[in-house]
Scaffold this motif. Structure first.
Motif, mmCIF file in Angstrom:
data_model
loop_
_atom_site.group_PDB
_atom_site.id
_atom_site.type_symbol
_atom_site.label_atom_id
_atom_site.label_comp_id
_atom_site.label_asym_id
_atom_site.label_seq_id
_atom_site.Cartn_x
_atom_site.Cartn_y
_atom_site.Cartn_z
ATOM 1 N N PHE A 153 0.850 -1.187 0.000
ATOM 2 C CA PHE A 153 0.000 0.000 0.000
ATOM 3 C C PHE A 153 0.891 1.244 0.000
ATOM 4 O O PHE A 153 1.783 1.373 0.849
ATOM 5 C CB PHE A 153 -0.925 0.010 1.214
ATOM 6 N N HIS A 154 0.646 2.141 -0.945
ATOM 7 C CA HIS A 154 1.430 3.380 -1.067
ATOM 8 C C HIS A 154 0.487 4.576 -1.030
ATOM 9 O O HIS A 154 -0.491 4.630 -1.785
ATOM 10 C CB HIS A 154 2.217 3.386 -2.378
ATOM 11 N N THR A 155 0.757 5.517 -0.155
ATOM 12 C CA THR A 155 -0.071 6.718 -0.035
ATOM 13 C C THR A 155 0.529 7.862 -0.839
ATOM 14 O O THR A 155 1.697 8.236 -0.618
ATOM 15 C CB THR A 155 -0.213 7.144 1.440
ATOM 16 N N LEU A 156 -0.244 8.400 -1.762
ATOM 17 C CA LEU A 156 0.195 9.565 -2.522
ATOM 18 C C LEU A 156 0.097 10.802 -1.639
ATOM 19 O O LEU A 156 -0.907 10.982 -0.938
ATOM 20 C CB LEU A 156 -0.675 9.752 -3.767
ATOM 21 N N PRO A 157 1.103 11.659 -1.637
ATOM 22 C CA PRO A 157 1.044 12.863 -0.791
ATOM 23 C C PRO A 157 -0.174 13.728 -1.138
ATOM 24 O O PRO A 157 -0.567 13.831 -2.307
ATOM 25 C CB PRO A 157 2.352 13.595 -1.125
ATOM 26 N N LEU A 158 -0.750 14.325 -0.130
ATOM 27 C CA LEU A 158 -1.916 15.174 -0.332
ATOM 28 C C LEU A 158 -1.501 16.496 -0.969
ATOM 29 O O LEU A 158 -0.594 17.176 -0.480
ATOM 30 C CB LEU A 158 -2.612 15.437 1.006
ATOM 31 N N VAL A 159 -2.156 16.857 -2.040
ATOM 32 C CA VAL A 159 -1.877 18.112 -2.732
ATOM 33 C C VAL A 159 -2.557 19.247 -1.983
ATOM 34 O O VAL A 159 -3.739 19.166 -1.633
ATOM 35 C CB VAL A 159 -2.374 18.057 -4.192
ATOM 36 N N GLU A 160 -1.814 20.308 -1.734
ATOM 37 C CA GLU A 160 -2.364 21.459 -1.011
ATOM 38 C C GLU A 160 -3.571 22.029 -1.765
ATOM 39 O O GLU A 160 -3.561 22.163 -2.983
ATOM 40 C CB GLU A 160 -1.289 22.538 -0.858
ATOM 41 N N GLY A 161 -4.605 22.339 -0.999
ATOM 42 C CA GLY A 161 -5.807 22.911 -1.588
ATOM 43 C C GLY A 161 -6.821 21.886 -2.058
ATOM 44 O O GLY A 161 -7.886 22.258 -2.573
ATOM 45 N N THR A 162 -6.518 20.585 -1.883
ATOM 46 C CA THR A 162 -7.458 19.546 -2.305
ATOM 47 C C THR A 162 -8.740 19.624 -1.485
ATOM 48 O O THR A 162 -8.686 19.693 -0.254
ATOM 49 C CB THR A 162 -6.825 18.150 -2.130
#
Length: 460
Positions: A64-73
């Motif tokens: 399982f790999h978590t993609l970093p959260l994009v600011e402003g999402t």
């Protein structure tokens, strides 16, 4: 080098769980599996976070790999703008997905959720085949891929058509009012445009895996393989690889749910099971109508109650005075959740009142239980149509169309399915589909063969 398939699930329990069943099938056939997930901060749904955690705990072979959260999402909330926000989240994380795929070795294919098709624009330029997992049935898929062109040719919005039928190739006439809610918006609205763009992207995949089996969706499967289904475009291969049913991580539960012990004490096929999905709930007025109808029916029942705006509903407050006492012994009311697949497979369960979410429908089919349809949201009204008219496993509770199902109809439909020849015919057809579902993944079965074709195409 190991052969890896990357899965990119959606942000809803009903979409994530079938993707994890696909992961298990891939592992069983010698493929490594990686799951790319957008950071859970985007989704406040506790049920979704819980099922992701269970999957990670019980499937140690899956990375399982978590993609970093994009600011402003934007945060996903269940309102009229949900699909628009959903598609926004997918678009904002395309670059992170691209980076993850570039850093991964041995990726033979990526399978994306049906609402994440924009990601195909990232995947395919990398030279990686991109597939879609469609978590509803083949009939809804056939409708979805045709509707963008139908809307583009129409002189009005689908909403203005009301109950007038929409004619689609290979499908029964469908009342416009039964379409996915976002399709009923003004064609010039952002939500309608975004929805139609997403549906138009499905045929751009290298193939579509569908959570169904051939004999359950005969007419629609044939339509999807016919060039007339999508004039001017080419429909990619469709692989009916279902049924993927049941929860993820249920096998690690510490103890058996109490409702199953209660069912153990009931006679065979005597209990009506009422359950309306992970997000389905009713008003207090509707709950009281259901209560009166079930009490007057005289039949045993197991009812999962969800009240609006409450994680722990006060049953005494929302049920009629004395209801629990009067139905004690023949009825059991459970707050919020029950192990649906286990309940449906239990020998005591005789009928299923369902919201027509496709995972629930498949669980009913694979258990051989006749159903009463009470659609609430998403594509459930479309599923209802196919369950009643094509599959022949259900009857419709029609009061949902007026916004309130009255007690008399609840009572009448329960008596019909449990007592009459019509109910026995529904059960017989459900039993036949149960046998076909069991055979689909056996040696020589249609779904096993379809999955083998998919793996062969991935390796080509």
């Amino acid at each position: 080098m190991e052969k890896t398939v990357v899965l990119y699930p959606g942000f809803a329990v009903s979409h994530f769980v079938p993707m994890m069943h696909l992961a298990r099938a891939l592992l069983d056939h010698g493929h490594a599996v990686s799951v790319a997930l957008v950071d859970s901060a985007v989704n406040p749904d506790a049920a979704f976070r819980a099922v992701v955690a269970r999957a990670a705990a019980c499937m140690p072979s899956v990375r399982f790999h978590t993609l970093p959260l994009v600011e402003g999402t934007p945060t996903l909330t269940p309102d009229a703008q949900f699909v628009l926000r959903y598609l926004d989240v997918v678009g904002r994380h395309n670059e992170h997905l691209r980076g993850f795929l570039r850093s991964s070795r041995g990726v033979r294919a990526v399978v994306v959720d049906s609402l994440s098709v924009e990601a195909l624009g990232v995947i395919k330029p990398l030279g990686i085949p991109g597939y879609v997992l469609f978590t509803s049935n083949a009939a809804v898929l056939a409708a979805f891929v045709q509707l963008p062109a139908v809307l583009a040719e129409a002189q009005t919005s689908f909403r203005k058509l009301g109950d007038a039928p929409v004619e689609l190739f290979g499908l029964p006439p469908m009342p416009a009012s039964h379409l996915f809610g976002e399709m009923l918006e003004d064609p010039e609205s952002d939500v309608c445009k975004a929805t139609m763009a997403a549906l138009s992207g499905i045929p751009e995949a290298d193939g579509v895996l569908v959570n169904t089996f051939d004999s359950l969706d005969v007419r629609a499967v044939a339509a999807l393989g016919d060039p007339r289904c999508l004039p001017g475009r080419v429909m990619p291969p469709v692989y009916c690889v279902g049924p993927f049913v049941g929860g993820v991580g249920d096998e690690v539960a510490s103890q058996r749910h109490g409702c199953l012990a209660w069912l153990d004490g009931q006679p065979d096929r005597t209990v009506v099971f009422l359950c309306f999905g992970s997000a389905g709930h009713h008003s207090e007025e509707q709950i009281k109508e259901i209560s009166v109808g079930m009490e007057n029916s005289g039949h045993r029942f197991l009812w999962v109650v969800k009240a609006p705006f409450s994680d722990d509903p006060d049953l005494d407050a929302i049920l009629p005075d004395g209801f629990l006492d009067r139905t004690s012994g023949r009825g059991l009311v459970v707050r919020q959740w029950a192990p649906q697949a286990d309940v449906l497979r239990h020998r005591a369960t005789g009928a299923f009142v369902t919201h027509c979410g496709w995972n629930s429908v498949l669980e009913g089919v694979t258990a051989g239980v006749p159903m009463l349809c009470w659609p609430l949201y998403a594509e459930q009204k479309m599923n209802k149509l196919f369950m009643v008219e094509e599959m022949g496993v259900a009857a419709e509770i029609v009061g949902w169309q007026r916004g309130l199902v009255e007690a008399a109809e609840v009572e009448g439909k329960v008596r019909m399915v449990m007592e009459t020849e019509e109910g026995r015919e529904l059960r017989a057809r459900a039993s036949a589909h149960k046998e076909a579902a069991a055979a689909a993944w056996d040696d020589g079965g249609s779904s096993r063969a379809a999955f083998a074709r998919f793996l062969s195409d991935v390796e080509t």
